[in-house]
Design a protein around this motif. Structure first.
Motif, short mmCIF file in Angstrom:
data_model
loop_
_atom_site.label_atom_id
_atom_site.label_comp_id
_atom_site.label_asym_id
_atom_site.label_seq_id
_atom_site.Cartn_x
_atom_site.Cartn_y
_atom_site.Cartn_z
N LEU A 1 0.83 -1.20 0.00
CA LEU A 1 0.00 0.00 0.00
C LEU A 1 0.86 1.25 0.00
N ALA A 2 1.91 1.24 0.82
CA ALA A 2 2.80 2.40 0.91
C ALA A 2 3.55 2.62 -0.40
N ALA A 3 3.78 1.54 -1.14
CA ALA A 3 4.50 1.65 -2.42
C ALA A 3 3.55 1.94 -3.58
N GLY A 4 2.25 1.99 -3.31
CA GLY A 4 1.28 2.24 -4.37
C GLY A 4 1.07 1.06 -5.28
N GLU A 5 1.41 -0.14 -4.83
CA GLU A 5 1.27 -1.34 -5.65
C GLU A 5 -0.09 -2.00 -5.50
N CYS A 6 -0.88 -1.57 -4.54
CA CYS A 6 -2.24 -2.07 -4.37
C CYS A 6 -3.05 -0.97 -3.71
N GLY A 7 -4.33 -1.24 -3.48
CA GLY A 7 -5.20 -0.21 -2.91
C GLY A 7 -6.26 0.20 -3.91
N THR A 8 -6.75 1.42 -3.76
CA THR A 8 -7.80 1.94 -4.63
C THR A 8 -7.41 3.31 -5.17
N LEU A 9 -7.96 3.64 -6.33
CA LEU A 9 -7.72 4.95 -6.96
C LEU A 9 -9.00 5.38 -7.65
N SER A 10 -9.55 6.51 -7.23
CA SER A 10 -10.76 7.05 -7.88
C SER A 10 -10.33 8.05 -8.95
N LEU A 11 -10.71 7.77 -10.18
CA LEU A 11 -10.29 8.59 -11.32
C LEU A 11 -11.52 9.00 -12.13
N ALA A 12 -11.72 10.30 -12.25
CA ALA A 12 -12.81 10.83 -13.07
C ALA A 12 -12.25 11.25 -14.43
N PHE A 13 -13.14 11.37 -15.42
CA PHE A 13 -12.68 11.74 -16.75
C PHE A 13 -13.80 12.41 -17.52
N VAL A 14 -13.43 13.36 -18.38
CA VAL A 14 -14.40 13.96 -19.29
C VAL A 14 -14.70 12.96 -20.40
N SER A 15 -15.87 13.09 -21.01
CA SER A 15 -16.29 12.11 -22.00
C SER A 15 -15.36 12.08 -23.21
N THR A 16 -14.73 13.21 -23.54
CA THR A 16 -13.82 13.23 -24.69
C THR A 16 -12.60 12.36 -24.45
N ALA A 17 -12.16 12.22 -23.19
CA ALA A 17 -10.97 11.42 -22.89
C ALA A 17 -11.20 9.94 -23.14
N ASP A 18 -12.44 9.53 -23.21
CA ASP A 18 -12.77 8.12 -23.41
C ASP A 18 -12.32 7.62 -24.77
N TYR A 19 -12.03 8.54 -25.71
CA TYR A 19 -11.68 8.14 -27.07
C TYR A 19 -10.22 8.42 -27.41
N ASN A 20 -9.45 8.90 -26.45
CA ASN A 20 -8.03 9.15 -26.72
C ASN A 20 -7.16 8.81 -25.52
N LEU A 21 -7.25 9.62 -24.47
CA LEU A 21 -6.30 9.53 -23.37
C LEU A 21 -6.60 8.39 -22.40
N LEU A 22 -7.84 8.22 -22.04
CA LEU A 22 -8.20 7.27 -20.98
C LEU A 22 -7.76 5.84 -21.28
N PRO A 23 -8.04 5.28 -22.46
CA PRO A 23 -7.60 3.89 -22.71
C PRO A 23 -6.09 3.71 -22.59
N ARG A 24 -5.33 4.67 -23.08
CA ARG A 24 -3.87 4.56 -23.02
C ARG A 24 -3.37 4.60 -21.58
N VAL A 25 -3.91 5.54 -20.81
CA VAL A 25 -3.47 5.68 -19.42
C VAL A 25 -3.85 4.45 -18.60
N LEU A 26 -5.07 3.98 -18.76
CA LEU A 26 -5.51 2.82 -18.00
C LEU A 26 -4.72 1.57 -18.35
N HIS A 27 -4.46 1.37 -19.64
CA HIS A 27 -3.71 0.19 -20.05
C HIS A 27 -2.32 0.19 -19.43
N ASP A 28 -1.65 1.32 -19.47
CA ASP A 28 -0.29 1.40 -18.94
C ASP A 28 -0.30 1.26 -17.42
N TYR A 29 -1.21 1.96 -16.76
CA TYR A 29 -1.22 1.96 -15.29
C TYR A 29 -1.62 0.60 -14.74
N THR A 30 -2.70 0.02 -15.26
CA THR A 30 -3.14 -1.28 -14.73
C THR A 30 -2.19 -2.41 -15.09
#
Length: 325
Positions: free
Chosen positions: A106-135
């Motif tokens: 948890l202290a290293a950020g390797e588990c836990g929870t993260l609440s992430l909001a996004f504008v609808s436009t991000a759903d078609y460009n930024l969001l998929p890339r960020v989620l794929h890399d982060y997860t």
């Protein structure tokens, strides 16, 4: 009076912690003695002398109100109750032991929870890339996704109801407690109904269009209060060309706007990545001349940076480096 109440509260908390620790330690003593069935050998394994071990086992029995060990001058054996209790105690101790690496993860950020909001436009460009890399890097972090307009996200960040948000930055400065990292920039294009091409309103195979040729058509857009930056960008775009668009329907989600275009209710200026939304009945055309660009980035509250959020910021920072100065 308040300070006395605080002092009493701290004393009670300290006592609870000491009580919990003592009982865990007593349970460890119980398991060791249950395995050895000999006070001397058990005490040696525990790194203590025999009398304190006997006292702790007796205290545990008194606390539980049951006999755990049947003692004689020559032997020690488990009582029937203790024999059934032993597997449960081992399970509890194993779970407690597992809390140590969990705390480190948890202290290293390797588990836990993260609440992430996004504008609808991000759903078609930024969001998929960020989620794929982060997860991919942190699969044990549970990401709670929420779609919201930028104004709603900024308020939620201020009130610490979300960890981070993908927003279209307002033209005015963000509140001082918020940090912002630009991540993605793209030009606007125009979405028009497919039927305009079928009727000859637009040439078949046309890729670009002069927006002035569409001024007799309604403009579908976000409400100004929900997306002020995008609304002002589109308004300024028309203003620089001396044009005044007809006001059409308004919607707060990009999917809804495109659906209204598909229904033939007008045109809409949308981010170029909306081409990824393959909606039947919609054509996407490039705009001629100087075209405004839309920026999307990550915002977060500086006063609430969890380890999981810190890892997200580190994960998206290379995207910011790729943006033009």
């Amino acid at each position: 009076m308040v300070s006395r109440l605080k002092a009493v509260k701290y004393i009670i908390q300290a006592q609870l912690i000491a009580f919990t620790y003592m009982n865990l330690r007593q349970m460890q003593y119980f398991v060791t003695l249950a395995e050895e069935l000999h006070f001397g050998r058990a005490a040696e394994r525990l790194g203590m002398t025999q009398p304190p071990l006997s006292q702790q086992i007796q205290a545990l029995e008194e606390h539980l109100g049951v006999t755990l060990f049947i003692r004689s001058k020559r032997s020690v054996s488990l009582s029937p109750t203790a024999a059934q209790w032993l597997p449960e105690v081992r399970r509890v101790l194993a779970e407690v032991e597992a809390l140590k690496p969990l705390a480190r993860r948890l202290a290293a950020g390797e588990c836990g929870t993260l609440s992430l909001a996004f504008v609808s436009t991000a759903d078609y460009n930024l969001l998929p890339r960020v989620l794929h890399d982060y997860t991919s890097r942190y699969p044990q972090v549970q990401v709670d996704l929420r779609e919201a307009t930028s104004d709603v996200q900024i308020e939620a960040l201020m009130e610490r109801r979300i960890d981070a948000g993908m927003i279209i930055p307002p033209r005015t400065a963000l509140p001082p407690c918020l940090s912002y990292l630009p991540l993605f920039e793209e030009p606007l294009i125009v979405a028009v109904p497919q039927q305009w091409q079928d009727s000859g309103r637009i040439d078949r195979g046309q890729q670009q269009i002069d927006i002035a040729s569409l001024m007799d058509e309604p403009l579908i857009c976000f409400p100004q209060e929900s997306a002020p930056a995008l609304h002002e960008m589109i308004r300024d775009y028309f203003s620089r060309q001396g044009l005044t668009p007809r006001q059409g329907q308004q919607a707060i989600q990009m999917q809804t706007i495109v659906s209204l275009v598909s229904a033939g209710m007008g045109m809409a200026l949308v981010p170029a990545s909306l081409r990824n939304l393959q909606r039947t009945g919609v054509l996407y055309l490039q705009l001629q001349g100087a075209v405004p660009t839309l920026e999307t980035g990550l915002a977060w509250n500086q006063q609430r940076i969890s380890p999981a959020l810190q890892r997200l910021i580190e994960s998206v920072t290379p995207l910011a480096a790729d943006q033009p100065n």
